[in-house]
Write a protein that holds these residues in place. Structure first.
Motif, short mmCIF file in Angstrom:
data_model
loop_
_atom_site.label_atom_id
_atom_site.label_comp_id
_atom_site.label_asym_id
_atom_site.label_seq_id
_atom_site.Cartn_x
_atom_site.Cartn_y
_atom_site.Cartn_z
N MET A 1 -52.63 0.11 29.74
CA MET A 1 -51.30 -0.17 29.19
C MET A 1 -50.79 -1.56 29.57
SD MET A 1 -48.91 3.17 29.46
CE MET A 1 -49.30 4.71 28.66
N LYS A 2 -51.59 -2.35 30.26
CA LYS A 2 -51.12 -3.65 30.74
C LYS A 2 -51.03 -4.66 29.59
CE LYS A 2 -52.30 -4.82 34.82
NZ LYS A 2 -53.05 -5.27 36.02
N ILE A 3 -49.95 -5.43 29.58
CA ILE A 3 -49.74 -6.46 28.56
C ILE A 3 -50.58 -7.67 28.92
CG2 ILE A 3 -48.06 -8.00 27.49
CD1 ILE A 3 -45.92 -5.84 28.19
N THR A 4 -51.36 -8.14 27.95
CA THR A 4 -52.27 -9.27 28.20
C THR A 4 -51.87 -10.54 27.46
OG1 THR A 4 -53.72 -8.49 26.42
CG2 THR A 4 -54.22 -7.76 28.67
N ALA A 5 -51.10 -10.42 26.38
CA ALA A 5 -50.72 -11.62 25.61
C ALA A 5 -49.50 -11.32 24.75
CB ALA A 5 -51.88 -12.09 24.73
N LEU A 79 -46.72 -1.33 29.67
CA LEU A 79 -45.80 -0.94 28.61
C LEU A 79 -44.71 0.00 29.12
CD1 LEU A 79 -48.40 -0.22 25.78
CD2 LEU A 79 -47.03 -2.30 26.10
N LEU A 80 -44.94 0.64 30.26
CA LEU A 80 -43.94 1.56 30.82
C LEU A 80 -42.87 0.83 31.62
CD1 LEU A 80 -46.26 4.47 32.02
CD2 LEU A 80 -44.81 4.40 29.97
N GLU A 81 -43.09 -0.41 31.95
CA GLU A 81 -42.13 -1.15 32.78
C GLU A 81 -41.08 -1.86 31.92
OE1 GLU A 81 -44.16 -2.73 36.68
OE2 GLU A 81 -45.54 -3.07 35.01
N ALA A 101 -37.06 -8.56 19.83
CA ALA A 101 -38.38 -8.45 19.22
C ALA A 101 -39.45 -8.15 20.27
CB ALA A 101 -38.71 -9.72 18.44
N VAL A 102 -39.36 -8.80 21.42
CA VAL A 102 -40.30 -8.52 22.50
C VAL A 102 -40.18 -7.05 22.92
CG1 VAL A 102 -40.91 -9.01 24.90
CG2 VAL A 102 -40.39 -10.89 23.33
N ASP A 103 -38.95 -6.60 23.10
CA ASP A 103 -38.71 -5.21 23.50
C ASP A 103 -39.27 -4.23 22.47
OD1 ASP A 103 -37.01 -3.11 25.11
OD2 ASP A 103 -36.42 -2.83 23.02
N MET A 104 -38.98 -4.43 21.20
CA MET A 104 -39.43 -3.48 20.18
C MET A 104 -40.94 -3.50 20.00
SD MET A 104 -36.41 -3.52 17.29
CE MET A 104 -36.45 -5.30 16.98
N ALA A 105 -41.57 -4.67 20.14
CA ALA A 105 -43.03 -4.74 20.04
C ALA A 105 -43.67 -3.95 21.18
CB ALA A 105 -43.49 -6.19 20.06
N ILE A 106 -43.04 -3.97 22.35
CA ILE A 106 -43.54 -3.17 23.47
C ILE A 106 -43.43 -1.68 23.16
CG2 ILE A 106 -43.03 -2.50 25.86
CD1 ILE A 106 -42.42 -5.46 26.40
N ASP A 108 -43.41 -0.34 20.19
CA ASP A 108 -44.42 -0.05 19.16
C ASP A 108 -45.79 0.12 19.80
OD1 ASP A 108 -45.47 0.21 16.49
OD2 ASP A 108 -46.12 -1.89 16.61
N ALA A 109 -46.13 -0.77 20.72
CA ALA A 109 -47.41 -0.68 21.40
C ALA A 109 -47.50 0.60 22.24
CB ALA A 109 -47.64 -1.91 22.28
N LEU A 110 -46.39 0.98 22.87
CA LEU A 110 -46.38 2.21 23.66
C LEU A 110 -46.61 3.42 22.78
CD1 LEU A 110 -45.92 3.62 26.39
CD2 LEU A 110 -43.47 3.68 25.83
N GLY A 111 -45.93 3.48 21.64
CA GLY A 111 -46.14 4.60 20.73
C GLY A 111 -47.58 4.70 20.27
N LYS A 112 -48.17 3.54 19.94
CA LYS A 112 -49.57 3.54 19.51
C LYS A 112 -50.50 3.98 20.64
CE LYS A 112 -48.88 -0.10 16.05
NZ LYS A 112 -49.02 -1.55 15.75
#
Length: 367
Positions: A1-5, A79-81, A101-106, A108-112
Motif C-alpha cells: 500500500m506504500k505510495i511510490t510516485a 494509503l491508510l495514512e 486531488a491528491v487526497d481523492m487519488a489516494i 481511489d487507490a485504496l478502493g482499488k
C-alpha cells in the motif's frame, strides 16, 4: 500500500460553449489529472479543476505544487495514512483543489487495493443521485431552450440558475421565464457567485418570491459581514454557503454568524477526507447540503457522485453533476451516462472509472 510516485498531468479540453457566471467565464477545461502510484502497481486518479477567480489556483500552479511540494510529502506513506497526508499538505497555505486531488487519488487507490468502491468505504448509502444542471448567463429564451434540452434528453428536472448581473431584472426575467415554461414540473434555485450587493440580492429575492425557489447561493460577498447576515434574515429559503466555506472552520463561522443556513460540498475543493468533516459538521448543525460542482469533467463528477451517494443527507437533494455535458470530450474509457434525471453508481472498485490513455495523450499539454 506504500505510495511510490505522484503525477500531475495538465490537459485541456474545449467547452462546447463558454460558461459564464458572475465571478468569471471559462472556454476551455484546463485541468490537471493527478495520479497516485503504489508499490503494488495500483494507480489512483483524481481531477483538479483550477478556478483562479475563486481560489487563486492556476493549472501551472497546481502542477508545480503537486510535483514540487506535495509529492515529496506523501511518497513513502501508505494509503491508510490519510490523516498524515492531510497534516503534511496543510503545511502549505491555500491550494485547495491541488490538495483535494491528491487526497481523492489516494482514496481511489485504496478502493482499488481493497477491491471496494469509494462510496462503500465512505458510507454506501445509495446507488444513485438526482442530477441538477447549471444554466449560465444568456438571454431568457436561450436558457429556457437549454433547460428543455436537458429535460427532454436526460430527464433532468432541477436547475441551478446563475445570477448576479446588473440590472437585476436580467436574471429575474430568466428565472420567471423558466417557471412560466415548466410550472411546478421543475425545481429551481439561484447562485449569484457573490455578484450582487446585499441590497441588490434582497431586492431580487423579493421579486422572485412567488417563484418557489429551493435555495439561494452566495448572492453577495462573504466579506460583507453585516450585509450578508442582514440578507439571510430577509431570505425565506435556505441560503447556501459555497465559495465562502472552503474549510470546516469556515462552515462553522458562517453558520454561527447567521450568514448561511445551508452548505455546498465540492469534493474538488475539500477532497473526501475534509468533505467528511464538512458533512458531519453540517449534519450535526441540521444544515441542508447540496453536492456542488467546480465545472468538473467526468473524472471530477465521478468523485462527486461517489461522495454524494455515500450519505443520506448528501443524497436528499439533486447534485450538480452535469457540467461535463458542456465539454467537447473527456478522458474516460466508459463515459458517464445520465438516465431519467439520475447518475447511478459506477460499477467497479475505487471511483469505478478508467482513464483512456489515447485521449489523455491527445489532450495533455506537457508533451
Amino acid at each position: 500500500m506504500k505510495i511510490t510516485a505522484v503525477e500531475a498531468i495538465p490537459f485541456a479540453i474545449p467547452y462546447l460553449k463558454p460558461l459564464r457566471f458572475a465571478s468569471g467565464e471559462v472556454h476551455v477545461a484546463e485541468h490537471v489529472l493527478v495520479r497516485i502510484h503504489t508499490e503494488d502497481g495500483i494507480v489512483g486518479v483524481a481531477e483538479a479543476p483550477p478556478r483562479p477567480f475563486t481560489y487563486g489556483e492556476t493549472q501551472k500552479g497546481i502542477v508545480a505544487v503537486v510535483e514540487d511540494i506535495f509529492a515529496p510529502d506523501v511518497v513513502g506513506l501508505t494509503l491508510l495514512e490519510r490523516e498524515v497526508v492531510r497534516a503534511r499538505l496543510d503545511r502549505t497555505v491555500g491550494n485547495p483543489t491541488a490538495k483535494s486531488a491528491v487526497d481523492m487519488a489516494i482514496w481511489d487507490a485504496l478502493g482499488k487495493t481493497l477491491d471496494l468502491a469509494v462510496t462503500d468505504l465512505l458510507g454506501g448509502y445509495t446507488d444513485r443521485l438526482r442530477v441538477s444542471h447549471m444554466l449560465g448567463f444568456a438571454e431568457p429564451a436561450k436558457m429556457v431552450a437549454e433547460a428543455e434540452r436537458m429535460r427532454e434528453r436526460y430527464g433532468i428536472s432541477t436547475f441551478k440558475v446563475k445570477v448576479g448581473r446588473r440590472p437585476i431584472n436580467l436574471d429575474v426575467d430568466v428565472v420567471r421565464a423558466l417557471r412560466e415554461r415548466f410550472g411546478e414540473d421543475i425545481d429551481l434555485y439561484v447562485d449569484g457567485n457573490r455578484g450582487w450587493t446585499a441590497a441588490e440580492s434582497a431586492r431580487a429575492m423579493r421579486q422572485m418570491d412567488d417563484l418557489g425557489l429551493l435555495f439561494a447561493e452566495e448572492l453577495c460577498p462573504a466579506d460583507d459581514v453585516l450585509g450578508r447576515r442582514w440578507l439571510v434574515e430577509q431570505v425565506d429559503v435556505p441560503f447556501i454557503a459555497d465559495e465562502s466555506v472552503p474549510t470546516p472552520a469556515n462552515v462553522a463561522r458562517e453558520v454561527l454568524a447567521g450568514a448561511a443556513t445551508a452548505v455546498s460540498i465540492k469534493t474538488a475543493r475539500t477532497g473526501f477526507t475534509v468533505s467528511q468533516r464538512v458533512h458531519h459538521l453540517a449534519e450535526s448543525l441540521g444544515l441542508d447540503i447540496v453536492m456542488g460542482n467546480q465545472i468538473d469533467g467526468q473524472v471530477g463528477t465521478a468523485a462527486t457522485l461517489a461522495f454524494g451517494a455515500a450519505y443520506e443527507r448528501t443524497a436528499r437533494h439533486a447534485g450538480e453533476l452535469s457540467n461535463f455535458l458542456d465539454m467537447s470530450d473527456d478522458l474516460l474509457t466508459r463515459p458517464l451516462q445520465i438516465v431519467d434525471g439520475y447518475l447511478h453508481r459506477l460499477s467497479g472498485v475505487g471511483l469505478g472509472i478508467e482513464i483512456d490513455d489515447e485521449k489523455l495523450a491527445r489532450y495533455r499539454t506537457d508533451k
